[in-house]
Design a protein around this motif. Structure first.
Motif, PDB file in Angstrom:
ATOM      1  N   LEU A  75       0.799  -1.220   0.000  1.00 32.13           N
ATOM      2  CA  LEU A  75       0.000   0.000   0.000  1.00 32.13           C
ATOM      3  C   LEU A  75       0.835   1.275   0.000  1.00 32.13           C
ATOM      4  O   LEU A  75       0.332   2.349  -0.337  1.00 32.13           O
ATOM      5  N   ALA A  76       2.109   1.181   0.356  1.00 36.06           N
ATOM      6  CA  ALA A  76       2.965   2.367   0.425  1.00 36.06           C
ATOM      7  C   ALA A  76       2.990   3.165  -0.879  1.00 36.06           C
ATOM      8  O   ALA A  76       2.900   4.401  -0.845  1.00 36.06           O
ATOM      9  N   PRO A  77       3.083   2.524  -2.059  1.00 32.85           N
ATOM     10  CA  PRO A  77       3.084   3.308  -3.300  1.00 32.85           C
ATOM     11  C   PRO A  77       1.802   4.106  -3.534  1.00 32.85           C
ATOM     12  O   PRO A  77       1.791   5.040  -4.326  1.00 32.85           O
ATOM     13  N   TYR A  78       0.726   3.744  -2.844  1.00 30.26           N
ATOM     14  CA  TYR A  78      -0.542   4.465  -2.977  1.00 30.26           C
ATOM     15  C   TYR A  78      -0.685   5.566  -1.928  1.00 30.26           C
ATOM     16  O   TYR A  78      -1.718   6.239  -1.871  1.00 30.26           O
ATOM     17  N   GLY A  79       0.323   5.704  -1.066  1.00 34.44           N
ATOM     18  CA  GLY A  79       0.296   6.767  -0.066  1.00 34.44           C
ATOM     19  C   GLY A  79      -0.316   6.370   1.260  1.00 34.44           C
ATOM     20  O   GLY A  79      -0.539   7.225   2.115  1.00 34.44           O
ATOM     21  N   VAL A  80      -0.591   5.077   1.463  1.00 33.74           N
ATOM     22  CA  VAL A  80      -1.161   4.607   2.733  1.00 33.74           C
ATOM     23  C   VAL A  80      -0.029   4.386   3.734  1.00 33.74           C
ATOM     24  O   VAL A  80       0.900   3.614   3.473  1.00 33.74           O
TER      25      VAL A  80
END
Length: 194
Positions: free
Chosen positions: A119-124
């Motif tokens: 999820l990190a690449p989506y900003g979470v």
């Protein structure tokens, strides 16, 4: 979309548009998949076990039940479910889970770590990852005491649960890494978007 596979003890993330269907499939049986969703327009809005269970007035959500956000908006609708037993109480397994419950000295990062990375690449951010809807997880609860045990999933090869997105979403999905949850074997999870 054709069927995609999540390898054992790993996870993925992707976008799901309003009106699209996500089918989570257990290809071999007795394998849990942790599912979290976020509003694609505002990541502060996320799946909420507390609100979903409260509004449904039951612990086990299945066909026609709604999954709500922390803002009481419907995020997902369960449109088809061949199993009927999923968990929405327990948090994604993590390094701490394996240290505390299994006493592992070199623990796996678990579903939490897999969701965190996917999820990190989506900003979470890590602290935003909520309690997951644990597809196929079989948590039995004693009515007199509230004590619970994690039992083998009731899913069999080909079992599935199908959701319809009620808003544009960012989805995190895993093939669970916890021994108890998966009847002490790790297998893949399949999914399809249509």
């Amino acid at each position: 979309m054709s069927v995609a596979t999540i390898p054992p003890r790993s996870g993925t993330a992707f976008r799901l548009r309003k009106g699209e269907h996500l089918t989570v499939i257990d290809p071999q049986g007795e394998q849990v998949a942790d599912l979290v969703v976020f509003n694609a327009q505002d990541l502060r809005e996320a799946i909420s076990s507390g609100r979903s269970l409260d509004y449904a007035s039951k612990l086990y959500l299945t066909t026609n039940d709604l999954i709500y956000s922390n803002r009481s908006n419907v995020m997902l609708r369960i449109v088809e479910d061949t199993v009927g037993r999923h968990d929405f109480l327990l948090t994604p397994c993590s390094r701490e889970t394996f240290k505390i419950i299994y006493h592992d000295e070199n623990p796996h990062q678990g579903c939490f770590g897999n969701l965190e990375a996917a999820l990190a690449p989506y900003g979470v951010e890590s602290d935003a990852i909520p309690v997951a809807f644990n597809c196929f997880m079989n948590v039995a609860i004693a009515p007199e005491t509230g004590a619970f045990t994690v039992e083998a999933p009731l899913s069999r090869a080909g079992s599935y649960v199908r959701f319809r997105a009620e808003m544009d979403l960012i989805v995190g999905l895993t093939a669970c890494s916890a021994l108890q949850s998966n009847n002490y074997a790790f297998k893949p999870i399949d999914y399809r978007i249509d």
